[in-house]
Design an enzyme around this catalytic site. Structure first.
Site, mmCIF file in Angstrom:
data_model
loop_
_atom_site.group_PDB
_atom_site.id
_atom_site.type_symbol
_atom_site.label_atom_id
_atom_site.label_comp_id
_atom_site.label_asym_id
_atom_site.label_seq_id
_atom_site.Cartn_x
_atom_site.Cartn_y
_atom_site.Cartn_z
ATOM 1 N N SER A 10 25.548 7.076 -23.985
ATOM 2 C CA SER A 10 24.841 6.286 -24.888
ATOM 3 C C SER A 10 25.446 5.013 -24.829
ATOM 4 C CB SER A 10 25.110 7.106 -26.165
ATOM 5 O OG SER A 10 23.880 6.519 -26.887
ATOM 6 N N LYS A 68 26.561 2.750 -21.443
ATOM 7 C CA LYS A 68 26.272 1.319 -21.063
ATOM 8 C C LYS A 68 27.745 0.946 -20.673
ATOM 9 C CE LYS A 68 23.495 0.792 -25.253
ATOM 10 N NZ LYS A 68 22.252 1.470 -25.027
ATOM 11 N N TRP A 86 13.648 6.749 -26.621
ATOM 12 C CA TRP A 86 14.258 5.515 -26.997
ATOM 13 C C TRP A 86 15.031 4.739 -25.925
ATOM 14 C CZ3 TRP A 86 14.036 2.217 -30.824
ATOM 15 C CH2 TRP A 86 15.096 1.408 -31.471
ATOM 16 N N HIS A 93 19.126 13.355 -27.018
ATOM 17 C CA HIS A 93 19.968 12.497 -26.742
ATOM 18 C C HIS A 93 21.528 13.292 -27.011
ATOM 19 C CE1 HIS A 93 21.619 8.454 -26.445
ATOM 20 N NE2 HIS A 93 22.316 8.439 -27.781
HETATM 21 C C1 GTR Z 1 21.442 3.920 -30.727
HETATM 22 C C2 GTR Z 1 21.231 2.731 -30.167
HETATM 23 C C3 GTR Z 1 21.553 3.158 -28.478
HETATM 24 C C4 GTR Z 1 22.539 4.060 -28.128
HETATM 25 C C5 GTR Z 1 22.904 4.931 -29.273
HETATM 26 C C6 GTR Z 1 24.532 5.510 -29.088
HETATM 27 O O1 GTR Z 1 21.603 3.595 -32.066
HETATM 28 O O2 GTR Z 1 20.210 2.247 -30.100
HETATM 29 O O3 GTR Z 1 21.236 1.834 -27.950
HETATM 30 O O4 GTR Z 1 23.658 3.230 -27.619
HETATM 31 O O5 GTR Z 1 23.074 4.302 -30.363
HETATM 32 O O6 GTR Z 1 25.615 4.819 -28.536
HETATM 33 O O7 GTR Z 1 24.518 6.612 -29.955
#
Ligand code: GTR
Length: 429
Positions: free
Chosen positions: A264, A268, A355, A410
């Protein structure tokens, strides 16, 4: 100021406030994706075609790194000296199969500098091992329930449950993230695992870059233009590079065979760490999405405008120019992946994580492949990879570029780790 100008100004501010207040509605309709042209990683800023590895390495690669620093993640300070202190050692961790250590690494040559705590697992063997290095979200104590792991005392996000009280982790936080960290499986496959709580490096909230290493290293960044200063993703990546500095001198880990891993926002981060620090041998991005593996120009699911509004501290100030204006950004995320070439990269998406735009994540790898090929690798290792041909749970893992679309949400699962370990067997052993 004339009355007319004042009224105009008030009207503008009102309009801006209205726009801000409007609720973001994500687009998930492919037919509504705006027209776009991706920047070509193999054409220099001066318009010259890049046809040799030398040209890539000497001209184009540094250009793209610079563009990402200037427009997306921000510029970090030069590598600082580090020092370290061993905090604990357990010789019979993981059912007696591993040695587990906690080591504080300081961002400076004295132990009063800002620090991060490395939790290091290595299999019991005389030879230095290849290892996975990844940041965690909830503290080192969250990856395994053993009470001997020190409970972090730094700021953590309130999760509205018993794992956090007054923004500090509680005993209840032990082991809560263990499903994402299959320590025993990693050890059984002969790898080391190194993890660090990301908040040790930089707490994940917008405080004007005062806390964490942003504040501690303010002196070293004072000459960087304000709009280009490092955001939190760059700071976390910087921490990963300093962890690698340490690991290069750790007798139990082979610093030349370290895979940087992240999920997540930390996916990045692993991509930027691997792109900006060529010492990382392999890079894994798990469900990283916008600002990670996904192409920004598709503006599907989470967008640049949305991410910059929800998390203004993750990227640099310049990146805000590309809110609802992705086409104007001189780089896109396929070029981030291209920066990892010729080293191995694995991007994982999940069907339930629209997402993060799974299709855009694969497309970024597809558009990075020409660079991997130019540098003499086999790219995906198979021809004709296309988004229409990739079925869920059918990993592409035979080449230098790996990818899978897992069914489910996710998260980081055993299925994901299974692929990373197989991929590592091919690239780190
Ligand atoms: C979310 C965000 C994503 C992702 C995620 C995370 O809220 O929109 O870009 O990075 O968090 O890190 O869990």
């Amino acid at each position: 100021m004339s009355i007319r100008v004042s009224l105009l100004l008030i009207a503008c501010l009102f309009l801006q406030a209205q726009l801000h207040a409007q609720k973001f509605v994500a687009n998930y309709d492919e037919s509504k994706i705006p027209e776009f042209t991706l920047p070509n990683p193999l054409v220099t800023e001066a318009g010259e075609a890049v046809t040799t590895a030398k040209q890539w390495q000497e001209t184009r690669r540094p250009e793209i790194v610079d563009l990402f620093q200037k427009h997306v993640y921000g510029r970090s300070p030069a590598a600082c000296k580090i020092s370290h202190k061993v905090v604990s050692t357990k010789d019979d961790a993981v059912s007696g199969k591993a040695i587990r250590r906690e080591v504080d690494v300081f961002f400076g040559d004295t132990t009063d500098a800002h620090s991060m705590r490395l939790l290091i697992y290595t299999p019991k063997t005389d030879k230095p091992v290849a290892a996975f290095l990844g940041l965690n979200f909830q503290g080192n104590h969250s990856i395994e329930s053993d009470p001997a792991i020190s409970l972090g005392d730094r700021w953590v996000r309130d999760r509205r449950n018993e794992t956090v009280k007054d923004n500090r982790a509680t005993e209840k936080a032990r082991g809560v993230a263990s499903s994402r960290w299959p320590v025993e499986k990693i050890i059984d496959r002969g790898y080391g695992l190194v993890t660090i709580y990301y908040g040790d490096i930089d707490p994940d909230f917008d405080d004007g870059f005062k806390n964490g290493i942003h504040g501690a290293m303010a002196d070293q960044t004072k000459d960087i233009p304000a709009a280009e200063k490092w955001g939190s993703i760059a700071a976390w990546s910087y921490g990963l590079s300093r962890a690698l500095d340490y690991l290069e001198n750790d007798a139990k880990v082979d610093g030349d065979r370290v895979a940087v891993f992240g999920h997540s926002r930390l996916g990045k981060t692993s991509l930027w760490a691997g792109a900006s620090d060529e010492r990382f041998k392999m890079v894994i991005s798990n469900n990283s999405g916008c600002g990670g593996a996904a192409l920004s120009r598709r503006a599907i699911g989470e967008t640049v405008g949305r991410i910059n509004t929800s998390f203004p501290h993750w990227f640099n100030a310049n990146f805000k120019q590309y809110n609802q204006n992705e086409n104007a950004c001189p780089v896109d995320q396929h070029e981030l992946i291209a920066l990892i070439a010729p080293r191995a990269v694995y991007v994982a998406s999940a069907t339930g994580d629209q997402w993060a735009d799974p299709k855009g994540e694969l497309l970024a790898e597809i558009h990075a492949e020409p660079v991997f090929r130019l540098l003499g690798t086999d790219g995906f290792g198979v021809d004709g990879v296309a988004t229409s041909k990739v079925a869920p749970d059918q990993p592409i893992k035979g080449g230098t570029i790996g990818y899978h679309l897992r069914t489910g949400g996710h998260d980081v699962t055993d299925f994901d780790w299974q692929q990373y370990l197989d991929f590592a067997d091919r690239h780190l052993q």
